[in-house]
Every structure is written in structure tokens, then in C-alpha cells.
Motif scaffolding. Structure first.
Motif: not given
Length: 373
Positions: A123-130, A147-153
Motif C-alpha cells: 500500500w501507499r505506492e506513491n511513497r516510493a518517490r520520496f 520489479a516494484f521499484y523498477a516501475r519508479f525508475g
């Protein structure tokens, strides 16, 4: 001499922090380690400027109830960080607290590494950008996180799970299960014990009606008194309490287990003990979770294996009769329990095959020493 701040916000993180600290000191005995530490980190030689036990809370309402304590701890931590000026800060799991700490460290110019990356895939995927802007490196212990973090570059370092080495020692794995012995593992937080242990006791009492020769073993988590455990166990059958030091040999000696969802389910899985998983959240935490959590299972063994190998009973489903019925199924049909054990034997390789602590320690030292390069 590298100066490294290690911050564990809960007891399970403290266990990982202790393993990490041990490997750092093996590779670099002159390293100075300090920060927010619990019993495992303190025993390894980490100087406790703050205590992990002061921050062992979980859930939406639980965090709100402790808001004053959390604010005070954050202020104390900022003062200590500003005074110590470590070469690197390592935070372990506990994202609700550590995201605030990462923001502080960035303002102070202290680089950070995230070990046991937060479960943003749940949950709270948007926090990856932080994380992308606040940490130098993310050290992952689960194989599907890359694979999850690769989606955020983002690239992460999959170091493997440290529990593989901590749990699966030759001495422990050589212990044979005792037929009829069941481990009772109600969690390490007071709220978990209060919510689950009386129900676990009743489930075990129901089992003894049908199987009179059963034996129950309950490891007591650090920071939890035996008196509290016995008080919550009132009405249950005879139970043997064991210390934290006897935890892994004790669990390995059990035929089956009944456990709160958490790190302990991975421990029982690595020890090849079929486990019924239960959990009760506060009503608000559960209502929020139902809306935002995006994973099919709550326990790590099931997530890694991609199937419900361990039965999961949450909220109203986690009642004594249901828990007893699931354990009875395995007692009545040993071949079903053996099928579970066969699945569990594949876990160590999926989790990196060992050596996670050494890989993580090398990365931490590399990042700490960059400051002097």
C-alpha cells in the motif's frame, strides 16, 4: 573510522539491526555504531542513544495514541543526529517513523540507506518517490521488490533475507519435531498479546479436549513480562514459557504453530513448522487496510511462495474454534502437514540462500566511507 547511525523502530527491526551490526563489526572492527537500539542491537555493541522499545507500535489508531511520544522521540533524535553527525544513517523498516527521520537527515546533510525496504508494494505506492530523493540506496530482503521499484525508475540491492542465516543454523535444523508439541506465538507487541493471546489460549484449550496429550510452548518476546503472558493465558491449558534465547530451538521442536502475523511467520516457515496465522487490527486500521492494501496475503511465507501455504485468519475469522479447527486438520491428516513442509523447504533459496548480512554490511560500509573519499 566510520561512524554509523542505525535506527530500529520495532523489535523485529532490532533483530535485523543486530545481525547487520555484527557483520559490520566483523568487516570493520573499528566502526562506531550508535542510534536507536533494542536488546539485539545493544547486545551486538550498538550504543543506544535511544531505545527501540519506546517506539514499538503498529497501526493507524495505535500510532495516533502514541503521537506525543513519537514527537518527543523525533525531537531527541534530531538533536542527537545534529550532535553526532554520523557518516551514514541506516533506517530499518518502520516507514511511518523513518520517513520523518529521513527528511531530518537530508536537511542535516546526512546520507541515508534504507535496510529492510518498506512494504510500499502492499500500500501507499506513491511513497516510493520520496525514497528516490531521500536515500542513497535501498537494501531489499524480498525477491519481488526489485520489479516494484523498477516501475519508479529505481534500482534496489536485493541482499537476501537475514533470517535465513539467523534461523537455519545446522544445530537448530538438526532438532526433530516432537509429536503433539505446538508453538504459541502471539507477537511481540503488547497490543498484539492483548488482542490475540486469550483467543490462542481458548483455541489450545479446545484442542486439548480432543487431543489430551498435547504440549504447548510459548517463547516470551523481549520486553514482555512472564506475568503479563500468564495473566492473558488464564483459562488455557498448561503452557511452557521459554526465553528469547531458546526461541528458535523451541519452535523447531514443535510439530505445528499458532502465530500472529509478522516476522515470526517467516521464522516458523524457515524452521519447517506448519503455522496457522491470525491477526486482529483495530477497527479503524482494518477499515483503512481493506481499502488500500493490494496484496493477496498478509504473511511473508505466502507472499514469497505465491500461495496460501499457511492459513490466514483475520479479524472476526480469528476466533478460537476456527484456529483450533485448522490445527486439528493437520493433526488428523499428517500428510497435509508434510505437504506444507515440502513447500517450506524451497524458501531459503528464494530468499537469497544465506549471506544477506554480509552483503548488506559491505554496502553500508561502502556508503559510510564515501563521505571520506
Amino acid at each position: 573510522m566510520p561512524n554509523i547511525w542505525i535506527n530500529a523502530g520495532e523489535i523485529s527491526g532490532d533483530v535485523h539491526g543486530g545481525l547487520l551490526a555484527r557483520e559490520i563489526l566483523r568487516l570493520c572492527p573499528q566502526a562506531r555504531l550508535f542510534g536507536m537500539a533494542g536488546p539485539a542491537m545493544r547486545a551486538t555493541g550498538v550504543k543506544p542513544l535511544l531505545a527501540t522499545e519506546d517506539l514499538s507500535v503498529m497501526g493507524v489508531t495505535e500510532v495516533l495514541a502514541h503521537a506525543g511520544t513519537i514527537v518527543k522521540l523525533l525531537r531527541r533524535t534530531r538533536r542527537e543526529l545534529a550532535a553526532q553527525r554520523p557518516d551514514l544513517m541506516v533506517v530499518i523498516d518502520a516507514p511511518d517513523y523513518h520517513f520523518r527521520l529521513l527528511a531530518m537527515a537530508k536537511k542535516l546533510g546526512i546520507p541515508s540507506v534504507y535496510y529492510i525496504s518498506p512494504k510500499l508494494w502492499a500500500w501507499r505506492e506513491n511513497r516510493a518517490r520520496f525514497l528516490k530523493t531521500h536515500v542513497r540506496r535501498i537494501l531489499s530482503i524480498l525477491p519481488f521488490e526489485s520489479a516494484f521499484y523498477a516501475r519508479f525508475g529505481m534500482e534496489v540491492d536485493f541482499v537476501g533475507h537475514p533470517l535465513v542465516d539467523a534461523v537455519c543454523t545446522p544445530e537448530v535444523m538438526a532438532i526433530p519435531p516432537v509429536p503433539g508439541r505446538i508453538a504459541v506465538l502471539p507477537g511481540s507487541r503488547r497490543r498484539e498479546l492483548t488482542a490475540l493471546l486469550p483467543t490462542f489460549a481458548e483455541a489450545c484449550r479446545l484442542l486439548t479436549r480432543r487431543y489430551p496429550g498435547l504440549e504447548f510452548l510459548l517463547p516470551v518476546a523481549p520486553g514482555i513480562s512472564e506475568a503479563m503472558v500468564r495473566n492473558l493465558w488464564k483459562g488455557g491449558p498448561a503452557v511452557r514459557l521459554v526465553s528469547a534465547a531458546e526461541r528458535y530451538p523451541g519452535i523447531r521442536s514443535c510439530q505445528l504453530a499458532l502465530a500472529a502475523s509478522g516476522t515470526v511467520t517467516l521464522e516458523t516457515a524457515l524452521l519447517h513448522v506448519p503455522t496457522v496465522v491470525a491477526y486482529r487490527f483495530s477497527p479503524l486500521t482494518y477499515a483503512v487496510g481493506k481499502r488500500v492494501v493490494r496484496v493477496p496475503f498478509i504473511s511473508l511465507p505466502n507472499l514469497v511462495l505465491g500461495a496460501e501455504v499457511f492459513p490466514e485468519l483475520l479479524q472476526d475469522q480469528a476466533h478460537s474454534a476456527a484456529l483450533a479447527a485448522h490445527l486439528a486438520l493437520w493433526l488428523d491428516t499428517p500428510q497435509c502437514a508434510e505437504t506444507v513442509r515440502t513447500r517450506l523447504r524451497t524458501l531459503p533459496e528464494l530468499l537469497g540462500g544465506g549471506g544477506a548480512g554480509k552483503r548488506a554490511a559491505r554496502i553500508v560500509l561502502e556508503e559510510a566511507q564515501r563521505r571520506h573519499a
